[in-house]
Design an enzyme around this catalytic site. Structure first.
Site, PDB file in Angstrom:
ATOM      1  N   ASP A  62      27.943  -5.108 -72.243  1.00  0.00           N
ATOM      2  CA  ASP A  62      29.277  -5.353 -72.805  1.00  0.00           C
ATOM      3  C   ASP A  62      29.378  -4.765 -74.213  1.00  0.00           C
ATOM      4  OD1 ASP A  62      30.111  -6.743 -70.604  1.00  0.00           O
ATOM      5  OD2 ASP A  62      29.582  -8.716 -71.420  1.00  0.00           O
TER       6      ASP A  62
ATOM      7  N   ALA B 191      23.884  -7.094 -82.558  1.00  0.00           N
ATOM      8  CA  ALA B 191      23.423  -6.937 -81.177  1.00  0.00           C
ATOM      9  C   ALA B 191      23.842  -8.166 -80.396  1.00  0.00           C
ATOM     10  CB  ALA B 191      21.913  -6.786 -81.140  1.00  0.00           C
ATOM     11  N   LYS B 192      23.778  -8.015 -79.094  1.00  0.00           N
ATOM     12  CA  LYS B 192      24.218  -9.121 -78.245  1.00  0.00           C
ATOM     13  C   LYS B 192      23.405 -10.395 -78.454  1.00  0.00           C
ATOM     14  CE  LYS B 192      25.817  -6.049 -76.101  1.00  0.00           C
ATOM     15  NZ  LYS B 192      25.651  -5.077 -75.041  1.00  0.00           N
ATOM     16  N   ARG B 193      22.141 -10.231 -78.823  1.00  0.00           N
ATOM     17  CA  ARG B 193      21.299 -11.429 -79.019  1.00  0.00           C
ATOM     18  C   ARG B 193      21.722 -12.217 -80.275  1.00  0.00           C
ATOM     19  NH1 ARG B 193      18.310  -7.075 -80.162  1.00  0.00           N
ATOM     20  NH2 ARG B 193      17.895  -6.744 -82.369  1.00  0.00           N
ATOM     21  N   ASP B 194      22.614 -11.671 -81.082  1.00  0.00           N
ATOM     22  CA  ASP B 194      23.052 -12.383 -82.283  1.00  0.00           C
ATOM     23  C   ASP B 194      23.962 -13.563 -81.978  1.00  0.00           C
ATOM     24  OD1 ASP B 194      21.682 -10.953 -84.300  1.00  0.00           O
ATOM     25  OD2 ASP B 194      23.055  -9.280 -84.029  1.00  0.00           O
TER      26      ASP B 194
END
Ligand code: GLU
Length: 298
Positions: free
Chosen positions: A17, A238-241
């Site tokens: 995404d 990043a998405k992990r944020d």
């Protein structure tokens, strides 16, 4: 409406995404194109890093933000012949050579005195035909540019005149896939793109790409490398944020955050009226995913 062939574009890689930073770059690319009367195109850069379903998800999110484009999106995987034509032209002109180096070979050679960090040290440039034949039996070759240029200058709306090194970079990878630097240059030229707006992590690639384009006879586009979004620790968002995608943040909040960070009103139509590249924040955009708050640096 006045027709102009010139165009801007957004060129996401369908690897997941889009996050707020990617969406903000897309909004900026659209604003730069539309505010200068250009067409706007979407290109799916799917030569590597593809995740199933993400192309459709990215397109849906861009549409939800209100962005539109003038042609159906093109996919790089549908255009392999064009890249082969271009690399064939370069090869015929003596501008490519085979390279058998592993990453490790390059890292070792590059740690020698006088080497320039990140630049290919030229190990395979002057191999004899006998040496090449021998190496071919060991591993497949990548094709590198035998660059005659060494430095190239591009014009950037936000960075001014920007000069950077042009080394013997890979044009065709050793599995036969066109390298990103070749594909982007061939596509931009074929699609009439004369305005390239993208994240400033790619600024240092622009001289290489423009140099390659000039060797293929293409005009150099005009660039705008826009600041990236960072997490509160100063790393690339990043998405992990945390909650950083449109579906996680929600359309209204995402739109609010993006336009606010640009100092623009929160609708695309009003933002287009007010858009002035010279007024854009020049520092990175720091996003606080958990509080869904943000601040702009500098
Ligand atoms: N596909 C690249 C990316 O998603 C962008 C390439 C470009 O805009 O030139 O990082």
């Amino acid at each position: 409406m006045e027709f102009t062939a010139s165009a801007g574009r957004f060129a996401p890689s369908p690897s997941g995404d889009l996050h707020l930073g990617n969406l903000r770059t897309a909004v900026l690319a659209w604003l730069f194109a539309r505010s200068t009367g250009r067409r706007f195109l979407l290109r799916i850069e799917d030569l590597d890093r593809v995740r199933a379903g993400s192309e459709a998800g990215q397109i849906r999110d861009l549409e939800r933000l209100g962005l539109d484009w003038d042609e159906p999106p093109q996919r790089q995987s549908d255009r392999l012949e064009r890249y082969q034509d271009a690399s064939g032209r370069l090869r015929d002109a003596g501008l490519l050579y085979e390279c058998f180096c592993t990453r490790r070979d390059i890292a070792q050679a590059a740690s020698a005195p006088h080497s320039i960090p990140g630049e290919y040290p030229g190990t395979c440039r002057e191999l004899t035909e006998t040496e090449r034949a021998e190496r071919r039996s060991e591993r497949p070759a990548a094709w590198r540019l035998r660059t005659p240029l060494h430095r190239f200058t591009v014009q950037d709306e936000l960075h001014g005149s920007y000069q950077g090194p042009v080394d013997d970079f890979v044009v065709v990878r050793n599995d036969g896939t066109p390298a990103y630097n070749l594909a982007v240059v061939v596509d931009d030229a074929a699609q009439g793109i004369d305005q390239v707006v993208r994240g400033d992590d790619l600024l240092s690639s622009a001289p290489r790409q423009a140099a390659l384009g000039s060797l293929l006879g293409f005009a150099t586009p005009y660039y705008a490398h826009v600041p990236l979004a960072l997490n509160p620790q100063g790393q690339r968002l990043a998405k992990r944020d945390g909650a950083v995608t449109l579906s996680e943040v929600g359309l209204d909040a995402a739109r609010g955050l993006i336009f606010d960070s640009l100092g623009l009103p929160p609708s695309l139509a009003e933002a287009l009226e007010a858009f002035d590249p010279q007024e854009l924040p020049r520092g990175p955009w720091v996003v606080h995913p958990t509080t869904v708050g943000q601040e702009a640096l500098s």
